[in-house]
Design an enzyme around this catalytic site. Structure first.
Site, PDB file in Angstrom:
ATOM      1  N   ASP A  76       0.858  -1.171   0.000  1.00 24.79           N
ATOM      2  CA  ASP A  76       0.000   0.000   0.000  1.00 24.79           C
ATOM      3  C   ASP A  76       0.909   1.240   0.000  1.00 24.79           C
ATOM      4  OD1 ASP A  76      -2.434   1.578   0.474  1.00 24.79           O
ATOM      5  OD2 ASP A  76      -1.579   1.870   2.467  1.00 24.79           O
ATOM      6  N   ASP A  95      -0.260   5.221   0.703  1.00 24.97           N
ATOM      7  CA  ASP A  95      -0.583   6.205   1.742  1.00 24.97           C
ATOM      8  C   ASP A  95      -0.703   5.527   3.104  1.00 24.97           C
ATOM      9  OD1 ASP A  95      -1.287   8.908   0.289  1.00 24.97           O
ATOM     10  OD2 ASP A  95      -2.175   7.305  -0.920  1.00 24.97           O
ATOM     11  N   SER A 136      -2.742   0.924  -4.594  1.00 20.31           N
ATOM     12  CA  SER A 136      -3.387   2.044  -3.916  1.00 20.31           C
ATOM     13  C   SER A 136      -4.860   2.127  -4.281  1.00 20.31           C
ATOM     14  CB  SER A 136      -2.695   3.359  -4.303  1.00 20.31           C
ATOM     15  OG  SER A 136      -3.364   4.459  -3.705  1.00 20.31           O
ATOM     16  N   ASN A 137      -5.673   2.431  -3.283  1.00 24.33           N
ATOM     17  CA  ASN A 137      -7.090   2.682  -3.525  1.00 24.33           C
ATOM     18  C   ASN A 137      -7.358   4.127  -3.914  1.00 24.33           C
ATOM     19  OD1 ASN A 137      -8.247   0.188  -3.230  1.00 24.33           O
ATOM     20  ND2 ASN A 137      -9.166   0.570  -1.233  1.00 24.33           N
ATOM     21  N   LYS A 157      -9.423  -2.301  -3.224  1.00 29.40           N
ATOM     22  CA  LYS A 157      -9.250  -3.190  -2.064  1.00 29.40           C
ATOM     23  C   LYS A 157     -10.431  -3.037  -1.114  1.00 29.40           C
ATOM     24  CE  LYS A 157      -5.410  -1.005  -1.173  1.00 29.40           C
ATOM     25  NZ  LYS A 157      -4.208  -0.512  -0.462  1.00 29.40           N
ATOM     26  N   ASP A 164      -1.654  -0.536   5.905  1.00 27.73           N
ATOM     27  CA  ASP A 164      -1.994   0.069   7.197  1.00 27.73           C
ATOM     28  C   ASP A 164      -3.463  -0.053   7.566  1.00 27.73           C
ATOM     29  OD1 ASP A 164      -2.579   2.022   5.071  1.00 27.73           O
ATOM     30  OD2 ASP A 164      -3.125   3.345   6.728  1.00 27.73           O
TER      31      ASP A 164
END
Length: 256
Positions: free
Chosen positions: A7, A9, A40-41, A182, A207
């Site tokens: 991931d 951020d 990444s979302n 995700k 995270d």
């Protein structure tokens, strides 16, 4: 050989501030021959922007190494749409550009929309919300780019796509089941295809329990929760989605 899915951020960086040790850890994995991709979302930036940022902080990356919810959404819609069908988008320019690159036709007219795509929009207005609602009333199916409630930034969090999902679910009285990012299987399979490795040989490092760790658990990857973003150790102890390990930061990933 292992595969590592990172991931961004809250895991590699927070805003413009890189997580201490992140660069060194990722480079160490790359240099020892492990395969690395970034997942990444966040739908408000183009993949090239992520590549430029990773390279700027010292992590070698190419566009094919970055998979984000906009890309997966575009691929999903391209598969489902008939040639003359169109999509009404509530979202920002980067996700619109990704859709167009994949040949997805866009419309602003609620009556013409086959799908309504809900995404993070920092210029969300009542007019946009009403347009999405009217499209649904005319039979359009609702889809979301990602389910995140917030996005971690240096110093706090910002409202994300879930704010719009919540508004539309309240308006329609129906849950939105089709979400591209995700923890969806669409996102997981995109990452596994990029790594060209079976799920059992891959680590998801992130995270967030409800997206990163949940996705890993669902598809049989191993998972590492880092404590530099949203989820905490106490949250992990209560979560139905248990990581294989909890790390203070991504700097410790080289020991996996």
């Amino acid at each position: 050989m292992k595969g590592f899915i990172f991931d961004l951020d809250g895991t590699i960086y927070l805003g413009e501030r890189k997580i201490p040790g992140a660069v060194e850890a990722v480079r160490a994995l790359q240099e020892r021959g492990d395969r690395v991709v970034f997942l990444s979302n966040k739908p408000i930036a183009a993949r090239r922007t992520y590549v430029e940022k990773l390279n700027r902080i010292g992590i070698p990356a190419r566009e094919r190494d970055v998979i984000h919810s906009s890309l997966v959404t575009a691929c999903l819609l391209k598969e489902r749409l008939q040639p003359d069908e169109q999509v009404l988008v509530i979202g920002e320019r980067p996700i619109r550009e990704e859709l167009r690159r994949h040949g997805v036709k866009l419309t602003y007219c609620p009556e013409r929309a086959r799908y309504v795509l809900l995404s993070w929009d920092r210029d969300l207005t009542y007019e946009k919300l009403n347009r999405a609602y009217q499209a649904w009333r005319h039979g359009a199916e609702l889809i979301a780019s990602n389910p995140d409630r917030t996005c971690p930034v240096d110093g706090g969090e910002l409202p994300d796509t879930a704010a719009l999902i919540g508004a539309m679910e309240a308006l329609t009285g129906e849950p939105i089941h089709l979400v591209a990012g995700k923890p969806s299987p669409f996102m997981a399979q995109a990452a596994l295809r990029a790594l060209d490795l079976p799920a059992r040989d891959c680590w998801m490092v992130g995270d967030r329990l409800e997206t990163d760790i949940r996705m890993a658990v669902n598809v049989g990857m191993r998972s590492a929760l880092v404590l530099t973003g949203i989820s905490t150790r106490a949250m992990a102890e209560k979560s139905p989605y248990r990581p294989d390990c909890i790390l203070d930061s991504v700097a410790q990933v080289v020991d996996l």
